[in-house]
Design a protein around this motif. Structure first.
Motif, mmCIF file in Angstrom:
data_model
loop_
_atom_site.group_PDB
_atom_site.id
_atom_site.type_symbol
_atom_site.label_atom_id
_atom_site.label_comp_id
_atom_site.label_asym_id
_atom_site.label_seq_id
_atom_site.Cartn_x
_atom_site.Cartn_y
_atom_site.Cartn_z
ATOM 1 N N ILE A 4 -2.764 -8.703 -12.012
ATOM 2 C CA ILE A 4 -3.040 -8.833 -10.593
ATOM 3 C C ILE A 4 -4.347 -8.114 -10.345
ATOM 4 O O ILE A 4 -4.519 -7.024 -10.818
ATOM 5 C CB ILE A 4 -1.930 -8.211 -9.759
ATOM 6 N N ARG A 114 0.570 -9.822 1.603
ATOM 7 C CA ARG A 114 -0.644 -9.817 0.806
ATOM 8 C C ARG A 114 -0.998 -11.232 0.365
ATOM 9 O O ARG A 114 -0.152 -11.975 -0.121
ATOM 10 C CB ARG A 114 -0.451 -8.939 -0.433
ATOM 11 N N ASN A 300 1.529 -2.499 -3.362
ATOM 12 C CA ASN A 300 0.648 -3.009 -4.401
ATOM 13 C C ASN A 300 1.292 -3.046 -5.788
ATOM 14 O O ASN A 300 0.614 -3.095 -6.803
ATOM 15 C CB ASN A 300 -0.636 -2.175 -4.483
ATOM 16 N N MET A 302 3.196 -5.005 -8.712
ATOM 17 C CA MET A 302 3.303 -6.393 -9.128
ATOM 18 C C MET A 302 4.702 -6.666 -9.675
ATOM 19 O O MET A 302 5.186 -5.966 -10.558
ATOM 20 C CB MET A 302 2.264 -6.724 -10.191
ATOM 21 N N TYR A 315 4.328 -14.286 -10.159
ATOM 22 C CA TYR A 315 4.439 -12.936 -9.657
ATOM 23 C C TYR A 315 4.086 -12.856 -8.181
ATOM 24 O O TYR A 315 3.504 -13.764 -7.590
ATOM 25 C CB TYR A 315 3.552 -11.975 -10.453
ATOM 26 N N ILE A 317 3.145 -9.546 -4.996
ATOM 27 C CA ILE A 317 2.671 -8.184 -4.791
ATOM 28 C C ILE A 317 3.379 -7.591 -3.582
ATOM 29 O O ILE A 317 3.444 -8.212 -2.524
ATOM 30 C CB ILE A 317 1.148 -8.153 -4.556
ATOM 31 N N ASN A 341 -0.593 -0.394 -12.050
ATOM 32 C CA ASN A 341 -1.935 -0.948 -11.878
ATOM 33 C C ASN A 341 -2.741 -1.013 -13.169
ATOM 34 O O ASN A 341 -3.904 -1.398 -13.145
ATOM 35 C CB ASN A 341 -2.683 -0.151 -10.810
ATOM 36 N N GLN A 405 -6.647 -4.917 -6.433
ATOM 37 C CA GLN A 405 -5.807 -3.726 -6.389
ATOM 38 C C GLN A 405 -6.060 -2.803 -5.213
ATOM 39 O O GLN A 405 -5.387 -1.798 -5.096
ATOM 40 C CB GLN A 405 -5.958 -2.923 -7.693
ATOM 41 N N SER A 420 1.744 4.322 -3.930
ATOM 42 C CA SER A 420 1.417 3.328 -4.944
ATOM 43 C C SER A 420 1.577 3.919 -6.335
ATOM 44 O O SER A 420 1.775 5.138 -6.500
ATOM 45 C CB SER A 420 -0.008 2.811 -4.756
#
Length: 587
Positions: A4, A114, A300, A302, A315, A317, A341, A405, A420
């Protein structure tokens, strides 16, 4: 595993626009041929990023959700609040001259959903001539064979050169979800809603010698050859349904089939936009919320999902409330994974099977404290020390290669808090605070995160944006144009009052006020990035806008103006508008 790819920074709010290359009729009307449970009409919030295939942000792209329309800013970002959608279905459309129309279909969350979209440049692969058989190929084995018969948009026979822009999208492409139109939601020949597994997609755009859009002539077909991904070759069926994407409904529609020939699928199609070779499965709607060890929602993150026999994941988010929702295969177990991330799996489990057509809310997933979980908080302050009442904070991972991201959250009485996943115990971050009311920014602030909580304290948002146009249409929120502004007053000088006829104020993006508006002998003219004027017929009776230049200096100095009144858009609807501008004179 596809990654992502994170957001860049949000500078300020985005421009409202009245036009779109998409057909805007029935934007929230579900496909009447589908039995998908669209749900009731609802108002939802969206934020997202639009990039080109090279990862660069696309500014001035028109983003439409229902009747709500904005423009991406210089960082490719957009925000749309209170868009009218369906509870289980939102269709986001994006257009920009020089790019293939892009879109995204999703099940909106109750927070800020998102949206990440990559636009494909409309680059001519080759030119062919009408009236003769021709085959256009790519190096990977993608082919389209034409019989030479074409029509223009009015259905008239076309004769001449045809520019063919051919794009193949492989299931293994790490940007598959960002590049493809809509989602994997489809309607088969029986009107049943389905979720698909793709074996390859193809887009073809046909353009005539005068730049007009072309199509295959009525009653004719073209033969398409779509190469199979090596990892799917052994499991690919001998015959597979073909699906075309509708830019009206936002769904794929079953239309014919393709046959496996060697390591390709071959089929015939009667028109062009997007085509997809897909297996189909019954669908369900799934909602998942992810929380950190302290029970706070994680933004954020995934979430990857796939059937046991599926080669590649789909996927979503998580939003600011830690939630992601979408259409998934029904009736069989699914592998669920959560990634940080850095694309490392931090959680995995088997979920389902889920009932066909039903909506399932999974119990909240809480991640253990062994993962690198961060809470970044602070308070945005104006130059005078007051709390920022209308603003945002954007947070990105320093040095990250993932384009999507960055996390953007609104402030409440100046405060913000972002939860996050990081990649390490000394994660590097970049934060920017934005004050929309005063059109100011904090600039980029680099810092090292401290887990579990990093409190940045008071952040002064006091850097003034030097050039802007601020305006409001009807009762909507104030919109700002912060980039691509060009002022070209013909022979204007500060001593001239009134400003002479032929003064042009140009915004190098999509229309600000639905075209060139003649107002009291001044022109407020807006153009697209190719400097092609987008004019409309102005009726002085219905388009009554007062445009006043309050100062007009020399080249390199600022020109200030105000405008207010009413105008009629291209659909015949009347709107009120008022705004101000503070922009540098360019020449």
């Amino acid at each position: 595993m596809r990654k992502i790819y994170p957001l860049f920074l949000l500078i300020l709010l985005i421009l409202f626009s009245c036009i779109s290359d998409f057909n805007m009729e029935s934007d929230i009307t579900p496909n009447p041929q589908s039995n998908f449970n669209f749900g009731n009409t609802a108002q939802r919030n969206f934020q997202g990023l639009v990039l080109s295939t090279n990862g660069s942000p696309i500014s001035g792209a028109t983003v439409s959700i229902g009747t709500s329309t904005v423009q991406t800013n210089s960082k490719g970002l957009f925000i749309i609040k209170n868009a009218e959608v369906k509870e289980n279905f939102a269709f986001i459309k994006v257009t920009k001259a020089g790019y293939i129309n892009a879109s995204r279909t999703l099940v909106p969350t109750n927070g800020n959903s998102r949206v990440n979209i990559m636009m494909i440049p409309a680059i001519t692969t080759t030119s062919i001539t009408s009236g003769a058989t021709a085959t256009v190929s790519l190096s990977n084995g993608t082919k389209v064979k034409f019989d030479g018969s074409f029509n223009d948009a009015s259905g008239n026979a076309y004769s001449g050169n045809v520019d063919v822009a051919l794009f193949h999208l492989s299931p293994s492409n790490q940007y598959l979800n960002e590049l493809m139109p809509g989602s994997f939601l489809a309607t088969n020949l029986n009107g049943n809603s389905r979720v698909m597994e793709t074996y390859g997609m193809l887009h073809v755009q046909l353009t005539g010698s005068s730049g007009q859009n072309l199509q295959i002539a009525t009653g004719h077909t073209a033969e398409i050859t779509v190469p199979l991904d090596a990892a799917q070759l052994a499991t690919s069926p001998n015959t597979i349904p073909l699906w075309s994407f509708s830019e009206i409904t936002g769904m794929w529609q079953e239309e014919g089939s393709a046959t496996k020939v060697g390591n390709t699928y071959v089929g015939n199609v009667s028109h062009f936009s997007w085509w997809n070779c897909d297996a189909q499965f019954p669908q369900a709607v799934l909602k998942v919320t992810v929380k950190n060890a302290a029970g706070q929602p994680l933004s954020n993150a995934m979430i990857g999902l796939k059937r046991n026999s599926q080669t590649y994941e789909s996927y979503g988010i998580t939003d600011g409330d830690g939630m992601v929702s979408g259409v998934v295969p029904a009736g069989e177990p699914l592998e669920l994974k959560i990634y940080d991330n850095c694309n490392t799996v931090v959680y995995s489990s088997t979920v389902g099977p889920f009932p066909v057509g039903a909506t399932t809310v999974l119990p909240d997933i809480s991640l253990t404290s062994s993962t690198n979980q961060y809470t970044i908080k602070g308070t945005l302050k104006t130059c005078s020390g007051a709390d920022v009442t209308d603003g945002f904070a954007s947070l990105r991972f320093a040095g990250a290669v993932n384009y999507f991201q960055t996390i953007v959250v609104p402030v409440t009485n100046g405060t913000f808090s972002i939860n996050s996943l990081g990649c390490s115990s000394n994660q590097q971050f970049v934060l920017e605070g934005i004050d929309i009311t005063n059109i100011q920014t904090s600039g980029e602030i680099n810092f090292t995160g401290t887990a579990p909580i990093t409190n940045l304290g008071d952040i002064v948002v006091c850097n003034t944006v030097s050039e802007f146009i601020s305006y409001k249409v009807d009762n909507q929120a104030t919109r700002l144009i912060l980039s691509n502004i060009s002022v070209s007053p013909n022979l204007i000088s500060s001593a001239q009052s009134p400003v002479p006829v032929g003064t042009y104020f140009r915004y190098e993006g999509a229309d600000l006020l639905a075209g060139s508006v003649l107002v009291n002998n001044y022109y407020l003219t807006v153009t697209n990035n190719s400097n092609a004027y987008q004019n409309i017929t102005v009726d002085g009776t219905t388009n009554q806008i007062t445009f006043t230049v309050t100062s007009a200096g020399a080249v390199g100095t600022y020109t200030d103006f105000t405008f207010n009144g009413t105008y009629t858009d291209s659909a015949g609807a009347s709107h009120t508008v008022n705004g101000t501008g503070h922009v540098k004179r360019d020449y």
